[in-house]
Design an enzyme around this catalytic site. Structure first.
Site, PDB file in Angstrom:
ATOM      1  N   CYS A 160     -26.796 -37.384  49.373  1.00 12.27           N
ATOM      2  CA  CYS A 160     -28.020 -36.712  48.959  1.00 12.27           C
ATOM      3  C   CYS A 160     -29.136 -37.756  48.792  1.00 12.27           C
ATOM      4  O   CYS A 160     -28.877 -38.959  48.935  1.00 12.27           O
ATOM      5  CB  CYS A 160     -27.763 -35.966  47.647  1.00 12.27           C
ATOM      6  SG  CYS A 160     -27.594 -37.077  46.214  1.00 12.27           S
ATOM      7  N   CYS A 164     -28.234 -40.510  46.130  1.00 12.30           N
ATOM      8  CA  CYS A 164     -27.193 -41.433  46.586  1.00 12.30           C
ATOM      9  C   CYS A 164     -27.693 -42.313  47.731  1.00 12.30           C
ATOM     10  O   CYS A 164     -27.372 -43.505  47.781  1.00 12.30           O
ATOM     11  CB  CYS A 164     -25.941 -40.657  46.968  1.00 12.30           C
ATOM     12  SG  CYS A 164     -25.198 -39.833  45.531  1.00 12.30           S
ATOM     13  N   HIS A 177     -22.140 -38.325  40.797  1.00 10.50           N
ATOM     14  CA  HIS A 177     -21.806 -38.211  42.215  1.00 10.50           C
ATOM     15  C   HIS A 177     -20.791 -39.280  42.604  1.00 10.50           C
ATOM     16  O   HIS A 177     -20.776 -40.376  42.038  1.00 10.50           O
ATOM     17  CB  HIS A 177     -23.054 -38.363  43.076  1.00 10.50           C
ATOM     18  CG  HIS A 177     -23.978 -37.194  43.020  1.00 10.50           C
ATOM     19  ND1 HIS A 177     -24.722 -36.795  44.105  1.00 10.50           N
ATOM     20  CD2 HIS A 177     -24.291 -36.332  42.018  1.00 10.50           C
ATOM     21  CE1 HIS A 177     -25.449 -35.743  43.781  1.00 10.50           C
ATOM     22  NE2 HIS A 177     -25.206 -35.454  42.505  1.00 10.50           N
ATOM     23  N   GLU A 227     -20.628 -41.202  45.203  1.00 10.83           N
ATOM     24  CA  GLU A 227     -21.221 -42.446  45.698  1.00 10.83           C
ATOM     25  C   GLU A 227     -21.703 -43.339  44.555  1.00 10.83           C
ATOM     26  O   GLU A 227     -21.516 -44.562  44.590  1.00 10.83           O
ATOM     27  CB  GLU A 227     -22.414 -42.146  46.623  1.00 10.83           C
ATOM     28  CG  GLU A 227     -22.056 -41.353  47.850  1.00 10.83           C
ATOM     29  CD  GLU A 227     -22.275 -39.854  47.678  1.00 10.83           C
ATOM     30  OE1 GLU A 227     -22.687 -39.205  48.649  1.00 10.83           O
ATOM     31  OE2 GLU A 227     -22.030 -39.323  46.574  1.00 10.83           O
TER      32      GLU A 227
END
Length: 164
Positions: A82, A85, A52, A54
């Protein structure tokens, strides 16, 4: 430099992710007006659930700054984080998160749930909707094109044992 400038930087990373066939999410981490961490989605390229934007940006910022506590940084991300994260943001002690588009399926800063409001030891401040239209348009266009590509792909089935 302001929120719009840094969100534009995150949007550029999201465009790069889309160009690589990844879901267009980009993220920058800023400390004292300087970008110290950058990330974009790379789940498909890296073949990892941890790819991801992040997570990549947090890793980059920790490496740049030489420590895991990002207590004086702000995260700018094009899509609402999410649960994974959001947990990483809490653990990195990031005090402020700015995001563009809400994520009604997995957003954990208010859309599906708000992990930052739970009884953890750290509670980041959230600013949402910065460059929301641009971020949402990138995602919408990406998924429209993906659906079209998948529809046009020939449906191939492996031969059955009896056909061999």
């Amino acid at each position: 430099m302001d929120d719009l400038y840094f969100m534009d930087q995150a949007l550029e990373l999201a465009r790069q992710a889309a160009a690589e066939g990844e879901v267009p999410v980009g993220c920058v981490i800023v400390r004292r007006g300087q970008i110290v961490g950058r990330g974009r989605n790379r789940r498909e390229t890296g073949r990892t659930a941890l790819g991801h934007a992040e997570i990549e940006a947090i890793h980059d910022a920790c490496t740049s700054l030489g420590g895991w506590r990002l207590w004086d940084c702000t995260m700018y991300v094009t899509l609402e984080p999410c649960p994974m994260c959001a947990g990483a943001i809490i653990n990195a002690r990031i005090p402020r998160v700015v995001y563009g588009a809400a994520d009604t399926k997995a957003g954990s800063c208010g859309s599906v749930c708000d992990l930052f409001a739970m009884d953890y030891n750290h509670h980041p401040q959230v600013t949402s909707g910065i460059r929301e239209t641009e971020a949402a348009d990138l995602l919408q266009t990406f998924f429209q094109e993906l659906r079209l590509t998948l529809r046009q792909r020939p449906r191939w089935k492996p031969p059955q044992e009896r056909d061999i």
